[in-house]
Design a protein around this motif. Structure first.
Motif, PDB file in Angstrom:
ATOM      1  N   ASP A   6     -52.102  60.945 -11.078  1.00 48.13           N
ATOM      2  CA  ASP A   6     -52.427  61.222 -12.489  1.00 48.13           C
ATOM      3  C   ASP A   6     -51.649  62.413 -13.028  1.00 48.13           C
ATOM      4  N   GLY A   7     -51.392  63.415 -12.171  1.00 48.95           N
ATOM      5  CA  GLY A   7     -50.737  64.620 -12.654  1.00 48.95           C
ATOM      6  C   GLY A   7     -49.229  64.539 -12.673  1.00 48.95           C
ATOM      7  N   ARG A   8     -48.619  64.243 -11.550  1.00 48.08           N
ATOM      8  CA  ARG A   8     -47.164  64.316 -11.432  1.00 48.08           C
ATOM      9  C   ARG A   8     -46.472  62.994 -11.739  1.00 48.08           C
ATOM     10  N   ILE A   9     -46.907  61.930 -11.043  1.00 46.61           N
ATOM     11  CA  ILE A   9     -46.177  60.668 -11.156  1.00 46.61           C
ATOM     12  C   ILE A   9     -46.283  60.097 -12.565  1.00 46.61           C
ATOM     13  N   ARG A  10     -47.423  60.248 -13.193  1.00 50.17           N
ATOM     14  CA  ARG A  10     -47.567  59.729 -14.551  1.00 50.17           C
ATOM     15  C   ARG A  10     -46.594  60.411 -15.511  1.00 50.17           C
ATOM     16  N   ARG A  11     -46.377  61.712 -15.355  1.00 53.28           N
ATOM     17  CA  ARG A  11     -45.481  62.437 -16.262  1.00 53.28           C
ATOM     18  C   ARG A  11     -44.028  62.060 -16.049  1.00 53.28           C
ATOM     19  N   ILE A  12     -43.661  61.727 -14.812  1.00 52.31           N
ATOM     20  CA  ILE A  12     -42.264  61.438 -14.525  1.00 52.31           C
ATOM     21  C   ILE A  12     -41.936  59.959 -14.724  1.00 52.31           C
ATOM     22  N   HIS A  13     -42.816  59.070 -14.243  1.00 53.20           N
ATOM     23  CA  HIS A  13     -42.498  57.640 -14.241  1.00 53.20           C
ATOM     24  C   HIS A  13     -43.276  56.836 -15.273  1.00 53.20           C
ATOM     25  N   GLY A  14     -44.223  57.430 -15.942  1.00 53.70           N
ATOM     26  CA  GLY A  14     -44.920  56.715 -17.002  1.00 53.70           C
ATOM     27  C   GLY A  14     -46.256  56.134 -16.557  1.00 53.70           C
ATOM     28  N   ARG A  15     -47.001  55.647 -17.558  1.00 48.17           N
ATOM     29  CA  ARG A  15     -48.362  55.178 -17.312  1.00 48.17           C
ATOM     30  C   ARG A  15     -48.399  53.910 -16.475  1.00 48.17           C
ATOM     31  N   ARG A  16     -47.494  52.959 -16.740  1.00 53.25           N
ATOM     32  CA  ARG A  16     -47.531  51.682 -16.025  1.00 53.25           C
ATOM     33  C   ARG A  16     -47.324  51.875 -14.535  1.00 53.25           C
ATOM     34  N   VAL A  17     -46.338  52.690 -14.186  1.00 52.74           N
ATOM     35  CA  VAL A  17     -46.082  52.936 -12.768  1.00 52.74           C
ATOM     36  C   VAL A  17     -47.264  53.661 -12.130  1.00 52.74           C
ATOM     37  N   ALA A  18     -47.829  54.633 -12.840  1.00 51.79           N
ATOM     38  CA  ALA A  18     -48.967  55.380 -12.289  1.00 51.79           C
ATOM     39  C   ALA A  18     -50.155  54.454 -12.043  1.00 51.79           C
ATOM     40  N   GLU A  19     -50.410  53.529 -12.980  1.00 48.93           N
ATOM     41  CA  GLU A  19     -51.532  52.606 -12.786  1.00 48.93           C
ATOM     42  C   GLU A  19     -51.292  51.682 -11.602  1.00 48.93           C
ATOM     43  N   LEU A  20     -50.060  51.217 -11.438  1.00 49.38           N
ATOM     44  CA  LEU A  20     -49.758  50.347 -10.298  1.00 49.38           C
ATOM     45  C   LEU A  20     -49.923  51.099  -8.980  1.00 49.38           C
ATOM     46  N   LEU A  21     -49.447  52.335  -8.928  1.00 46.82           N
ATOM     47  CA  LEU A  21     -49.587  53.132  -7.712  1.00 46.82           C
ATOM     48  C   LEU A  21     -51.052  53.431  -7.416  1.00 46.82           C
ATOM     49  N   ALA A  22     -51.824  53.665  -8.480  1.00 43.92           N
ATOM     50  CA  ALA A  22     -53.260  53.896  -8.277  1.00 43.92           C
ATOM     51  C   ALA A  22     -53.935  52.651  -7.702  1.00 43.92           C
ATOM     52  N   GLU A  23     -53.492  51.477  -8.141  1.00 44.88           N
ATOM     53  CA  GLU A  23     -54.046  50.234  -7.597  1.00 44.88           C
ATOM     54  C   GLU A  23     -53.678  50.058  -6.126  1.00 44.88           C
ATOM     55  N   LEU A  24     -52.407  50.338  -5.790  1.00 42.75           N
ATOM     56  CA  LEU A  24     -51.991  50.250  -4.387  1.00 42.75           C
ATOM     57  C   LEU A  24     -52.757  51.247  -3.520  1.00 42.75           C
ATOM     58  N   LEU A  25     -52.978  52.451  -4.056  1.00 39.25           N
ATOM     59  CA  LEU A  25     -53.741  53.452  -3.307  1.00 39.25           C
ATOM     60  C   LEU A  25     -55.180  52.990  -3.117  1.00 39.25           C
ATOM     61  N   SER A  26     -55.751  52.371  -4.151  1.00 42.09           N
ATOM     62  CA  SER A  26     -57.118  51.875  -4.042  1.00 42.09           C
ATOM     63  C   SER A  26     -57.228  50.816  -2.951  1.00 42.09           C
ATOM     64  N   ARG A  27     -56.218  49.958  -2.845  1.00 43.89           N
ATOM     65  CA  ARG A  27     -56.229  48.944  -1.785  1.00 43.89           C
ATOM     66  C   ARG A  27     -56.142  49.585  -0.402  1.00 43.89           C
ATOM     67  N   ARG A  28     -55.340  50.639  -0.296  1.00 38.19           N
ATOM     68  CA  ARG A  28     -55.254  51.332   0.990  1.00 38.19           C
ATOM     69  C   ARG A  28     -56.585  51.961   1.369  1.00 38.19           C
ATOM     70  N   VAL A  29     -57.232  52.605   0.398  1.00 35.10           N
ATOM     71  CA  VAL A  29     -58.539  53.215   0.667  1.00 35.10           C
ATOM     72  C   VAL A  29     -59.536  52.148   1.091  1.00 35.10           C
ATOM     73  N   GLU A  30     -59.497  50.996   0.407  1.00 33.77           N
ATOM     74  CA  GLU A  30     -60.409  49.909   0.751  1.00 33.77           C
ATOM     75  C   GLU A  30     -60.141  49.392   2.162  1.00 33.77           C
ATOM     76  N   GLY A  31     -58.852  49.268   2.527  1.00 35.62           N
ATOM     77  CA  GLY A  31     -58.514  48.808   3.876  1.00 35.62           C
ATOM     78  C   GLY A  31     -58.995  49.774   4.940  1.00 35.62           C
ATOM     79  N   VAL A  32     -58.828  51.081   4.678  1.00 37.54           N
ATOM     80  CA  VAL A  32     -59.288  52.080   5.653  1.00 37.54           C
ATOM     81  C   VAL A  32     -60.800  52.054   5.772  1.00 37.54           C
TER      82      VAL A  32
END
Length: 837
Positions: free
Chosen positions: A598-624
């Motif tokens: 939310d802080g760094r990646i969103r400012r550099i790569h934009g909202r769409r990329v940040a949302e996609l990365l947040a989704e991938l991170l959520s899947r990783r958390v769910e897998g763990v």
């Protein structure tokens, strides 16, 4: 020679070493090249002073320099073990194992090819016997690619490539010195043309004997250091003794390779040390060896270079032609490996693809150095080697080293520049401009707040703000004019940044002792795989690496087989406990990554990329979380013990922080602080011990939790516990297949399985059983059973199951209910009649 003079010379050499590093940075030359040049100049200057009558005042200094006890034994028994041992301690072995095929091929096959290439080229062009030619080939076959590795790191080359070259540099020293010892023995025995069978017959003993010696020595050292857990200096002293004793025992007592012994000892300590030693002791040990290796590496280079003028005293014109033969043969051998074997390994998918510019850089960066000179010196010192061979070996090895250092070393950076390896790709260039713009915007906001907080003069603020604003406008304009970055590339760069921040979080957690050193090594390896997976294959590579970090590997499956087939439960228990702690550490780390997105990646790569990365991170958390829940079901309560241990360690860390703050504020004195820290250290040592997971002794507890066995008395339960076997299966494992004869019944203690029969599937969970139908109906199995979660099964043989069926009405009813659930009519006469009470 007086001790004062010797001490002065050695201290002066340390001054030279201290000045060489900044000089190398200023001249943009490899550090080893500068050391070699300085060593040659010192040696040549000392020789010149003794042979001229310009001044006699400096003769004692010149004599002290030339009279230093520089022998091959000093290099091989003092400096070389230090360098090899530190290199193994600094390696990420778990990542090295991912690339063991290309590392071994480059380290072993390349050395053998270079030895044969140089040896036979000299044999065909000179009058030397074949064994002497092969000896020279072994001496010049080992490379010193440290310059290439440092340059690759400075240009952000793939870490995997740098890691392969580091592994090659470590193991090719071992292989080359083992070959050197082999052919040196033949030369001293006077065997002119050894057969290939003789050489290959002795080589395995050198390797195996050294490996076993090093492993045993390291295991003994780790055991001893673990006894001295509260005495860090004692642990450091034992670590210093380890490589030298391993080397001497292997070389002098067993006749094996001392180099292999040191490498094996270092690898063993690297793997076992973090789990047996306190984190602070392990960190201090690594720092100590970094310093020792830096000094040893510099001294071995500068002292070896001092010998170069002496080794070249008897050079002849014809020798230059032979030096040219060695140069051509060695470079050709390395080219065959880099441009022939490496692409073949890439096609076979056993090695990462190494781009052609990198292979050219590796080829030209194959510098030779101190190890080659030390081995040549060992030949010139041996009275059992004929004088003619001594002279040729010294001249050819020294000439080849000078060529690689002076010609290749000084031009290496230019080669890198011509290959374009020092330039960013268009995507990275565009990203860097965008990052600069975002960073400057953040800086301007922070500076504005600072001027308000400190009430700075408005005129000064206005002037500086105007100048800073121009720079920001230029950065924004460059970012807008740069090449557009595709969303796919933005996602890749965002994933690399996310994995890099994950790695930094792990290191911070290790420093704060929130994560143990043992687990930190493993989760750091996972983070490195994420970085490289994203770098090479984007989102799919990142996801593949994420799945691998929570998957059950081959070692885990092998431990399960040992437990199931041989009853050896200790490896499985240790790996299961490691998996518990690893998953807990991953969950702790992943929960802190959302703020970075939310802080760094969103400012550099934009909202769409940040949302996609947040989704991938959520899947990783769910897998763990899913993997951790599977373990909790399999071993109830153990995860709670690990979490309580984490809370205790966190409390101790906060307590230490409070004591330190009070000491700095002057609230407590040094005596009180020391007493408090000693008490804290004792409690921390006790807290570091991980609770033991004993899977072998849980069988009785598991049986008592089964509702099926609720009507059995204590004696029957005890006999049942002894009769049953515990079997652990991983997701995807086939427990038994169709058309097989069944002799056992399986009770699910934890986990879940899927049963497939006649196109239909059933899922069975904790407390249920399977395998009994074929026993009762006297027919082969028509079903396949596969685990769909980590599962613990209790296995009972046919005879005991039928006896149990007569005793337990609960089991009889479970059998009938299971048959009805699957649509099978089970006549009452197939069930053994219950014994009268």
């Amino acid at each position: 020679m007086g001790i004062v003079l010797v001490t002065t010379v050695i201290a002066s050499l340390f001054l030279v070493i201290g000045a060489a590093e900044p000089l190398a940075a200023r001249l943009r030359l490899p550090y080893s090249v500068i050391l070699a040049v300085l060593g040659v100049l010192i040696g040549a200057g000392a020789t010149f002073l003794l042979r001229t009558e310009l001044t006699d005042a400096l003769n004692p200094v010149a004599e002290a320099i030339l009279g230093l006890p520089i022998r091959s034994d000093v290099f091989l028994f003092v400096f070389l073990p230090t360098l090899l041992f530190q290199a193994t301690l600094g390696m990420n072995l778990r990542r090295m194992l991912d690339d063991w095929v290309p590392i071994l091929v480059l380290a072993v096959v390349a050395v053998v090819v270079a030895t044969l290439s140089v040896g036979y080229a000299l044999f065909w062009t000179s009058t030397l016997p074949l064994v002497a030619c092969l000896l020279i080939g072994a001496i010049v076959s080992t490379t010193d690619p440290s310059a290439v590795v440092s340059i690759f790191r400075s240009i952000s080359a793939p870490r995997r490539l740098a890691r392969i070259i580091e592994g090659e540099s470590l193991l090719n020293d071992a292989a080359a010195i083992a070959l050197f010892g082999l052919f040196m023995g033949y030369v001293m025995l006077g065997v002119p043309d050894p057969t290939l069978g003789d050489a290959l017959g002795r080589f395995p003993f050198l390797i195996a004997g050294g490996a076993i010696t090093g492993w045993l020595a390291a295991r003994a050292a780790v055991w001893t250091m673990a006894l001295f857990v509260r005495h860090e200096m004692a642990q450091l002293s034992i670590s210093v003794a380890l490589p030298y004793l391993a080397y001497i025992v292997a070389e002098q007592s067993i006749g094996a390779s001392g180099v292999i012994a040191v490498v094996a000892a270092g690898l063993t300590l690297n793997l076992t040390g973090p789990g047996r030693l306190p984190p602070q002791a392990w960190a201090s040990l690594r720092e100590l060896w970094d310093v020792l290796a830096h000094w040893a590496g510099a001294l071995i280079f500068i002292l070896a270079a001092l010998l170069i003028p002496r080794l070249l005293e008897e050079v002849r014109v014809a020798d230059f032609a032979l030096i040219g033969v060695v140069i051509i043969a060695a470079i050709a051998a390395r080219a065959v490996i880099l441009f022939g074997l490496l692409p073949l390994l890439s096609l076979l998918r056993v090695s990462p693809t190494v781009e052609r510019p990198y292979r050219v850089a590796i080829l030209w960066g194959g510098l030779r150095g101190a190890v080659t000179l030390a081995l040549a010196l060992a030949v010139t010192e041996s009275f059992r080697v004929p004088d003619g061979i001594q002279r040729v070996v010294g001249i050819l090895a020294t000439g080849f080293v000078l060529f690689t250092l002076i010609v290749q070393g000084t031009t290496l950076r230019n080669v890198i520049r011509r290959l374009g390896l020092d330039r960013l790709s268009p995507i990275d260039e565009a990203l860097s401009r965008q990052v600069i713009a975002v960073a400057l915007q953040t800086v301007r906001e922070d500076v504005a707040r600072t001027t308000v907080d400190y009430e700075l003069s408005h005129d000064i603020v206005r002037v500086e703000a105007k100048r800073f604003g121009k720079r920001l406008e230029g950065a924004v304009r460059q970012a807008e004019d740069s090449v557009d970055i595709l969303d796919r590339d933005r996602i890749t760069l965002g994933l690399i940044a996310l994995a890099g921040h994950e790695r930094d979080t792990i290191l911070a957690g290790m420093r704060e002792r929130m994560i143990s050193a043992r687990m930190a090594e493993q989760v750091l390896s996972d983070a490195d795989r994420l970085i490289e997976g994203a770098r090479t294959n984007g989102r799919s590579g990142y996801q593949r690496a994420a799945r691998r970090s929570i998957a059950y590997g081959r070692a885990f499956r092998a431990a399960g087989l040992l437990n199931n087939r041989l009853g050896l439960s200790r490896p499985l228990a240790r790996m299961t406990a490691d998996r518990f702690e690893r998953l807990l550490s991953q969950r702790l780390i992943l929960r802190d990554l959302g703020a970075f997105i939310d802080g760094r990646i969103r400012r550099i790569h934009g909202r769409r990329v940040a949302e996609l990365l947040a989704e991938l991170l959520s899947r990783r958390v769910e897998g763990v979380e899913t993997a951790l829940e599977g373990l909790r079901l399999q071993y109830p309560g153990y995860a709670e013990e690990l979490e309580r241990r984490f809370i205790r360690r966190t409390a101790l860390r906060l307590e230490e922080r409070e004591y330190t703050a009070m000491r700095e504020d002057g609230l407590i004195g040094a005596e009180v602080y020391t007493t408090l820290m000693q008490d804290l250290s004792a409690r921390r040592t006790a807290c570091e011990d991980r609770p033991r997971l004993d899977i072998a002794l849980r069988r009785t507890e598991i049986i008592q939790q089964f509702p099926l066995f609720s009507d059995l008395d204590a004696k029957v339960l005890k006999r049942l516990g002894r009769a049953m076997q515990t079997r652990h299966v991983n997701p995807g494992d086939v427990i038994f297949g169709k058309e097989t004869v069944n002799k056992s019944v399986y009770f699910i203690a934890s986990g879940a399985v899927e049963l497939e029969r006649a196109g239909q599937t059933w899922r069975l969970g904790r407390g249920e059983m399977f395998g009994h139908m074929s026993i009762l109906m006297r027919k082969p199995r028509h079903a396949e059973v596969r685990a769909i979660a980590p599962s613990t099964l209790l296995v009972l043989d046919e005879e005991r199951f039928l006896r149990l069926l007569k005793r337990s009405e609960a089991i009889r009813q479970a059998v009938l209910a299971g048959a009805e659930k699957r649509g099978v009519v089970l006549p009452e006469h197939l069930l053994p009649q219950k014994k009268p009470s």
